[in-house]
Write a protein that holds these residues in place. Structure first.
Motif, PDB file in Angstrom:
ATOM      1  N   VAL A   1       0.862  -1.181   0.000  1.00 41.37           N
ATOM      2  CA  VAL A   1       0.000   0.000   0.000  1.00 41.37           C
ATOM      3  C   VAL A   1       0.894   1.225   0.000  1.00 41.37           C
ATOM      4  O   VAL A   1       1.767   1.365   0.850  1.00 41.37           O
ATOM      5  N   ASP A   2       0.686   2.097  -0.972  1.00 43.91           N
ATOM      6  CA  ASP A   2       1.440   3.345  -1.041  1.00 43.91           C
ATOM      7  C   ASP A   2       1.008   4.222   0.127  1.00 43.91           C
ATOM      8  O   ASP A   2      -0.160   4.583   0.243  1.00 43.91           O
ATOM      9  N   GLN A   3       1.950   4.555   0.999  1.00 45.04           N
ATOM     10  CA  GLN A   3       1.624   5.281   2.218  1.00 45.04           C
ATOM     11  C   GLN A   3       1.799   6.786   2.100  1.00 45.04           C
ATOM     12  O   GLN A   3       1.569   7.511   3.061  1.00 45.04           O
ATOM     13  N   ALA A   4       2.178   7.259   0.925  1.00 48.01           N
ATOM     14  CA  ALA A   4       2.383   8.693   0.735  1.00 48.01           C
ATOM     15  C   ALA A   4       1.094   9.446   1.044  1.00 48.01           C
ATOM     16  O   ALA A   4       0.030   9.134   0.528  1.00 48.01           O
ATOM     17  N   GLY A   5       1.176  10.395   1.919  1.00 46.33           N
ATOM     18  CA  GLY A   5       0.023  11.218   2.267  1.00 46.33           C
ATOM     19  C   GLY A   5      -0.733  10.762   3.495  1.00 46.33           C
ATOM     20  O   GLY A   5      -1.587  11.495   3.993  1.00 46.33           O
ATOM     21  N   PHE A   6      -0.429   9.567   4.020  1.00 43.27           N
ATOM     22  CA  PHE A   6      -1.186   9.074   5.170  1.00 43.27           C
ATOM     23  C   PHE A   6      -0.998   9.962   6.392  1.00 43.27           C
ATOM     24  O   PHE A   6      -1.966  10.319   7.061  1.00 43.27           O
TER      25      PHE A   6
END
Length: 135
Positions: free
Chosen positions: A9-14
């Motif tokens: 899961v791309d975590q960018a921005g979480f």
């Protein structure tokens, strides 16, 4: 950063999204909601397996028919996981504030959806207060 049990899961921005939510909620639930709103397959599988599959008793308080149960779950999925409008930044699950446990939020959504569907079917009126007291 941990993947909170959701590999790939791309975590960018979480972290930025999380900062807008209520403090004190388990990070894992916030991450799950965030990842589901972005359509991450592993998150959607976890939501289905660990949360949506457990809504049967809540839906059954309104109507026990399997076809009713299936329709309510489908409407819950549509309501929470599909963008309402093209310009919306995220599906509604992405707007969950985290002020209550995710399971409680989902039970409330399922119950409201079941009550609304029952009304649409033209069935005898359901006493919302009576059903709400049972959860």
């Amino acid at each position: 950063m941990s993947d909170y049990g959701l590999p790939n899961v791309d975590q960018a921005g979480f972290d930025e999204w999380r900062a807008t939510k209520a403090p004190g909620q388990p990070v894992e639930e916030l991450f799950l909601a965030w990842a589901c709103a972005r359509g991450a397959p592993s998150a959607l599988e976890k939501l289905e397996r660990d949360y949506l599959s457990r809504l049967g008793p809540t839906i059954g308080r309104v109507d026990r028919r399997p076809v009713f149960h299936d329709e309510v779950l489908q409407r819950v999925r549509e309501r929470l996981l599909v963008r309402a409008e093209r310009g919306d930044p995220a599906p509604r699950l992405g707007t969950w504030e985290g002020t209550a446990p995710l399971a409680s939020f989902l039970r409330a959504v399922a119950l409201r959806t079941a009550l609304n569907l029952k009304r649409e079917e033209g069935a005898a009126p359901v006493d919302d207060d009576e059903v709400l007291e049972t959860i």
